[in-house]
Design a protein around this motif. Structure first.
Motif, PDB file in Angstrom:
ATOM      1  N   GLU A 146      32.562  34.915  35.593  1.00 31.36           N
ATOM      2  CA  GLU A 146      32.694  36.449  35.801  1.00 31.36           C
ATOM      3  C   GLU A 146      32.765  37.109  34.516  1.00 31.36           C
ATOM      4  O   GLU A 146      31.972  38.081  34.233  1.00 31.36           O
ATOM      5  N   ILE A 147      33.781  36.906  33.981  1.00 36.63           N
ATOM      6  CA  ILE A 147      33.992  37.797  32.486  1.00 36.63           C
ATOM      7  C   ILE A 147      32.668  37.534  31.617  1.00 36.63           C
ATOM      8  O   ILE A 147      32.037  38.535  31.179  1.00 36.63           O
ATOM      9  N   LEU A 148      31.955  36.453  31.508  1.00 41.73           N
ATOM     10  CA  LEU A 148      30.993  36.303  30.832  1.00 41.73           C
ATOM     11  C   LEU A 148      29.626  37.152  31.313  1.00 41.73           C
ATOM     12  O   LEU A 148      28.789  37.660  30.551  1.00 41.73           O
ATOM     13  N   GLU A 149      29.628  37.053  32.583  1.00 43.75           N
ATOM     14  CA  GLU A 149      28.207  37.721  33.193  1.00 43.75           C
ATOM     15  C   GLU A 149      28.783  39.048  32.996  1.00 43.75           C
ATOM     16  O   GLU A 149      27.567  40.070  32.771  1.00 43.75           O
ATOM     17  N   ASP A 150      29.856  39.721  32.948  1.00 47.67           N
ATOM     18  CA  ASP A 150      29.975  41.097  32.894  1.00 47.67           C
ATOM     19  C   ASP A 150      29.680  41.474  31.522  1.00 47.67           C
ATOM     20  O   ASP A 150      28.907  42.576  31.410  1.00 47.67           O
ATOM     21  N   ARG A 151      29.819  40.650  30.435  1.00 45.79           N
ATOM     22  CA  ARG A 151      29.272  40.996  29.251  1.00 45.79           C
ATOM     23  C   ARG A 151      27.725  40.587  28.705  1.00 45.79           C
ATOM     24  O   ARG A 151      27.157  41.442  28.363  1.00 45.79           O
ATOM     25  N   PHE A 152      27.244  39.349  29.291  1.00 47.66           N
ATOM     26  CA  PHE A 152      25.989  38.729  28.809  1.00 47.66           C
ATOM     27  C   PHE A 152      24.989  39.012  29.944  1.00 47.66           C
ATOM     28  O   PHE A 152      24.016  38.608  29.790  1.00 47.66           O
ATOM     29  N   GLY A 153      25.267  39.751  31.258  1.00 52.49           N
ATOM     30  CA  GLY A 153      24.420  39.654  32.259  1.00 52.49           C
ATOM     31  C   GLY A 153      24.318  38.148  32.806  1.00 52.49           C
ATOM     32  O   GLY A 153      25.207  37.501  32.513  1.00 52.49           O
ATOM     33  N   GLU A 154      23.436  38.021  33.550  1.00 50.81           N
ATOM     34  CA  GLU A 154      23.160  36.717  34.179  1.00 50.81           C
ATOM     35  C   GLU A 154      23.315  35.446  33.345  1.00 50.81           C
ATOM     36  O   GLU A 154      22.694  35.191  32.414  1.00 50.81           O
ATOM     37  N   VAL A 155      24.076  34.445  33.767  1.00 52.71           N
ATOM     38  CA  VAL A 155      24.254  33.316  32.585  1.00 52.71           C
ATOM     39  C   VAL A 155      24.090  31.842  33.537  1.00 52.71           C
ATOM     40  O   VAL A 155      24.194  32.250  34.759  1.00 52.71           O
ATOM     41  N   GLY A 156      23.502  31.088  32.854  1.00 54.03           N
ATOM     42  CA  GLY A 156      23.459  29.650  33.617  1.00 54.03           C
ATOM     43  C   GLY A 156      24.551  28.988  33.653  1.00 54.03           C
ATOM     44  O   GLY A 156      25.639  29.001  32.890  1.00 54.03           O
ATOM     45  N   TYR A 157      24.724  27.876  34.582  1.00 62.21           N
ATOM     46  CA  TYR A 157      25.988  27.185  34.354  1.00 62.21           C
ATOM     47  C   TYR A 157      25.564  25.763  35.170  1.00 62.21           C
ATOM     48  O   TYR A 157      24.707  25.536  36.073  1.00 62.21           O
ATOM     49  N   MET A 158      26.226  24.887  34.904  1.00 63.19           N
ATOM     50  CA  MET A 158      26.297  23.280  35.529  1.00 63.19           C
ATOM     51  C   MET A 158      27.746  23.080  35.884  1.00 63.19           C
ATOM     52  O   MET A 158      28.721  22.921  34.846  1.00 63.19           O
ATOM     53  N   LYS A 159      28.288  23.092  37.142  1.00 60.90           N
ATOM     54  CA  LYS A 159      29.598  22.882  37.475  1.00 60.90           C
ATOM     55  C   LYS A 159      29.914  21.386  38.072  1.00 60.90           C
ATOM     56  O   LYS A 159      29.704  21.309  39.106  1.00 60.90           O
ATOM     57  N   PHE A 160      30.077  20.368  37.078  1.00 58.58           N
ATOM     58  CA  PHE A 160      30.315  19.137  37.434  1.00 58.58           C
ATOM     59  C   PHE A 160      31.758  18.669  37.305  1.00 58.58           C
ATOM     60  O   PHE A 160      32.168  17.658  37.763  1.00 58.58           O
ATOM     61  N   GLY A 161      32.580  19.698  36.914  1.00 64.56           N
ATOM     62  CA  GLY A 161      34.050  19.307  36.563  1.00 64.56           C
ATOM     63  C   GLY A 161      34.588  20.013  37.603  1.00 64.56           C
ATOM     64  O   GLY A 161      34.188  20.580  38.653  1.00 64.56           O
ATOM     65  N   ASP A 162      35.976  20.127  37.385  1.00 66.53           N
ATOM     66  CA  ASP A 162      37.012  20.810  38.225  1.00 66.53           C
ATOM     67  C   ASP A 162      36.784  22.181  38.431  1.00 66.53           C
ATOM     68  O   ASP A 162      36.513  23.061  37.440  1.00 66.53           O
TER      69      ASP A 162
END
Lengths: 247, 247, 247, 247, 247, 247
Positions: A146-162
């Motif tokens: 959320e913090i990163l999207e606030d600053r950079f707009g939509e961002v990509g991610y892969m959530k394979f961890g905890d």
């Protein structure tokens, strides 16, 4: 201000000759020796050259320059770019790895601080030097996203961890090759710029979380921070040229 | 069928030792010598290993293997993958550049033929060898885009060049670094797999058209074609494992 | 005890990353993370692996491991050995040059002290680092031979130099290539592990005395000493696996 | 006979410049240009130099010369040897790998023929070139051992493989490092010169039979055969200097 | 005096092993260990060898020795020179870059002091080390030319820069390749030994002044100064052999 | 005429990509694609650039270009030269070793033919390729000297060999390093461009005759001959720019 003074200041501040890099770091193309304004951009291109001229800068400082691994011939694209720079006496200065790795104004340290994490450990081996940073958080993955999207707009991610994230490492630009090092170093979340196909199964099999901001986005922080330092210390006019690639 | 026979056939058919590559091409991991079924996939991963086992293959042939630039330690991710392969006596065979460059069943020749263009000239220098292909069309950019979307689903593109396209070059996977070579060779459209930030301004300043199919998409044609050849020539059972990464 | 702690202790105690070596030093193969007993042997082999398992060790520390100059393929002998290790979750840790060169428990320092000589000077250049030791005695050649035979059983020798011996250098294993360096450094007796044809005329023409203990014999002292240190400092159970080669 | 003619004949007959080698092959030290007699020996040493002089040769041809990997300084042992050669105008010619690998008079082809086996396949990769030979027999291990002992006296062996031997490979000198290649190529018996510690477990774990003739013994056949050819073709007097090392 | 003592003194005084050089620096050829007189010359040659013998020296110290980039064969000219040295037990010691670069008795520092300028800055990058010196004057070009002609006889020059000279750099021998570095470092006059065709347009286009003393002339100062130091410190007899080449 | 056609013709005629060279051979700087006149000169410099422009050429072909061993930065002298070329759209094409070595119009073959000698043998190893030529005369040294002085004006020489000259080798430019090769190949006279200090004693100790024409003089024949070929074959206007350096 004399170009030599500016070159000297940047070379020393960024420790430009202290890194092994495929980029020629430092002054790539020599232009007018009388500099009143410096433009800053992520990428060297006809567009950033034209914008620099339009804003009346005599020098352009970039993260990605036009000389990589040396050059043999002044032909094709390089010829066009060089001709433009030389005809307009516009100097081009590049800081690639030195701007990723800098402890104060480097892309990696800056991004960590954006999410409230102090850069504590060096991370990300590049030809024998650590160019990224890692630090320690106590957060949910979602919060950081959320913090990163606030600053950079939509961002990509892969959530394979905890869901819960403690150790976070950042390597801006093309940093998706650092997943195994991240795993080995106990990192819970790797933040980088650009994702790539080869990272997918590695991340999955390492159960690693990755957030990717976009290559361009991940490398504006260092360029802007360097601009502010240069403006302050040198007392010249500065301007950031925002030319996103959406990549 | 004896693993050695299969290995021998593939090595020769693909000229596996004829390329300089960061991938170890050929048999990467030796499993059971008695092979009745061969699975084929783009990527080596725990998922493709598991699927290979589930479909009762004794051998897995991939484009992206698990050994690049040699290995020093059997730890972390490599340990997990190797343990799985060795415990299950599943052989792993990799064909990277040899499968891109093959004149008959290579990714690049195959993609050109999809759009009705005969691969005429070698293109795309990789460590001294041309790994891609170029050919000649008489088409609108939009037509080619349509044909490719018909086959691969939604694809990305950058249209900085002319509407009308004559010379087309293909380098599958990560081929966005070949824009300047394309320009020099008079190419009007470069088709590749994965786009990257650094390609944007190069393409723009070279006025080059690029279509990118996705890394995974661009490398299924060669794997499938090799599977068909192997099935025919060796008379073993074969199966393609489709595990897309959306990258 | 956690494998990572043991690895960390050994890496630091032996300065494992401080040497240029054809051996991968440190953890070569990762097994179970829960280690209660460590076996020690001179050589990695199916026999030492089996013995390690029989004595219920989860980790084997050796002087000669299974990865030299990196590996490209997991086939043949390497496949068999790796399969055994991985199936049994037996970790393999190798210390080659670091165990020859160590000032306290290194093979060379240990052998010198056996004959009552303090290791004073570094000796034996290997890729820019001195890996052996030299020291000063006041002895007859025969006396030293006797002491060494008392400890190691029958040993070989070439006596081309003086009866009286002052400066003695030791390079364990295959150290017969150091005769000319020994001559230059004023050494009267070179002690090593294995003799070789090419040493004969060099020793004769240099009038050098050589005693060779056998490769295996010359490298048990360091392994055993390391075992004792590891047992003491880590508080895990340890056992030495004696598998001589008579070479 | 003019030294240049002899040098030219040997260079061409042995294809002396066709091999990558640590030895400087060809004329290592230039002596008298008027050669009436050529001495041949396995090793360059003060002893073979002295014997060559005593038998009134003006040139000495050896398998092991005095220049390996180039030299930087003319000091110590090299100085003594060079001084002797130059003062006596005795030429020194070395043929290392070219004499192992030669299809007619090479050590490896010769040894195979001793045991009645025709050298059919090249074997034994050395820096990209096969330097040994393999051929096919139908024999008991014991029979071959007997033939070799008849010719070379007592020889060493490790019998980890089958009693019955079909494919036999020979690499003279220090060839114990070729066990894994032998295994891969289906060799049942590897014949070499010198054994070494590191070969023991490799041979055992590969179930390979090895016979080792002694380094010196294994390299007399090529030297003698070359002597005969040179005597015949050049019409100069020749003599073999037998200086065994028992290694 | 023992050759080893002299070798040790020179090696340390000149920091002979501290430079990357194509010359083998230090003792190139070992002769008699009993040295009562040392001859000094700029060049190793049959003439300087003969003169050294005639003046009853047992050792010759030169700036240009006979071993460059190592040697593979002792044939032709090298054979003749070595034979002469070894037969006469005349030692040859070479100091190339170490004698140019030395801060006290180096050619470059000495020449600067001749014209009354203190060597302040290191100058002239050679494989990563600065081998020359620069300092600051307040002179007319003509004055400096005159001083140099007084000492060295007629010298050559190219006067493309200003009459008034402030910063002066010296690289003895073949230093005409340092014009661009001189320009970059703000040098007004570059003094060297030998001029070359390729320097002409570079000097002209850089508006650089160059004075060239002759290769031989520019390298006598260091040799003579080393001779004086050696005579004083070692207490052996010394003699300079003047064999100019007029080049 | 299109620059690409001219580039293609020269590349092929000179086999420009067939040599290992420190010079970038072929098109170094791309200018106007419409070429009506080509200027030819030995050296790239501000003077030859200016003259080329004055004679209304759009392209300059030289033996010595401005890119050697690649370049990292466009600064200083290189910046000035490039700026001039790019602003004036003047193309720069360089042919270094390819122009020395060419069998028809190469400097070395041409010089041999001037003195009435047919270039029969290749001579002069440069990074594995022979770049010069040798042939056979029946002349007095003085006769050849006279012929060369008739054509080139006063030339330099060292006469350490016989008056009567049979085998003659030519390496233009800086060829004084080939004396030992000349000696070995039975050459009686070596003709080159530029002499250097280090050649003096080598020539003397090898009893070799050397004639040196001046670097500039020795490299005009190839440039002029190439000009004539280009004029004939391409039908463009050509002009030779004579800018001697007296070196």
């Amino acid at each position: 201000m004399d170009l030599k003074l500016i070159e000297g200041f940047l070379d020393e501040y960024l420790n430009v000759h202290g890194f092994t890099d495929t980029s020629t770091n430092g002054l790539q193309v020599e232009g007018s020796h009388d500099v009143e304004k410096i433009a800053f951009a992520v990428d060297a291109s006809m567009q950033s050259f034209t914008y620099a001229l339009e804003c009346e800068a005599e020098m352009l400082v970039v993260h990605h320059g036009i000389i990589w691994n040396g050059v043999d011939r002044i032909t094709g694209l390089l010829k066009e770019r060089l001709k433009f720079l030389l005809e307009n006496e516009l100097s081009l200065y590049a800081a690639h790895i030195p701007l990723d790795a800098h402890p104060e104004i480097g892309n990696n340290a800056m991004i960590l601080r954006y999410i409230g994490v102090e850069p504590e450990d060096r991370f990300g081996d590049y030809k024998g030097t650590k160019i990224g940073y890692a630090g320690y958080a106590n957060s949910e993955f979602e919060e950081i996203l959320e913090i990163l999207e606030d600053r950079f707009g939509e961002v990509g991610y892969m959530k394979f961890g905890d869901d819960y994230v403690e150790k976070i490492a950042v390597v801006s630009g093309r940093g998706a090759g650092y997943i195994e090092e991240a795993k080995k170093e106990g990192v819970d979340l790797l933040i980088t710029g650009e994702i790539e196909h080869s990272a997918y199964h590695t991340a999955k099999d390492c159960a690693m979380n990755i957030i990717y901001l976009g290559h361009y986005n991940s490398e504006t922080p260092g360029v802007k921070a360097l601009m502010n330092i240069a403006g302050d210390k040198l007392g010249v006019e500065v301007e950031f040229l925002d030319i996103p690639t959406d990549l």
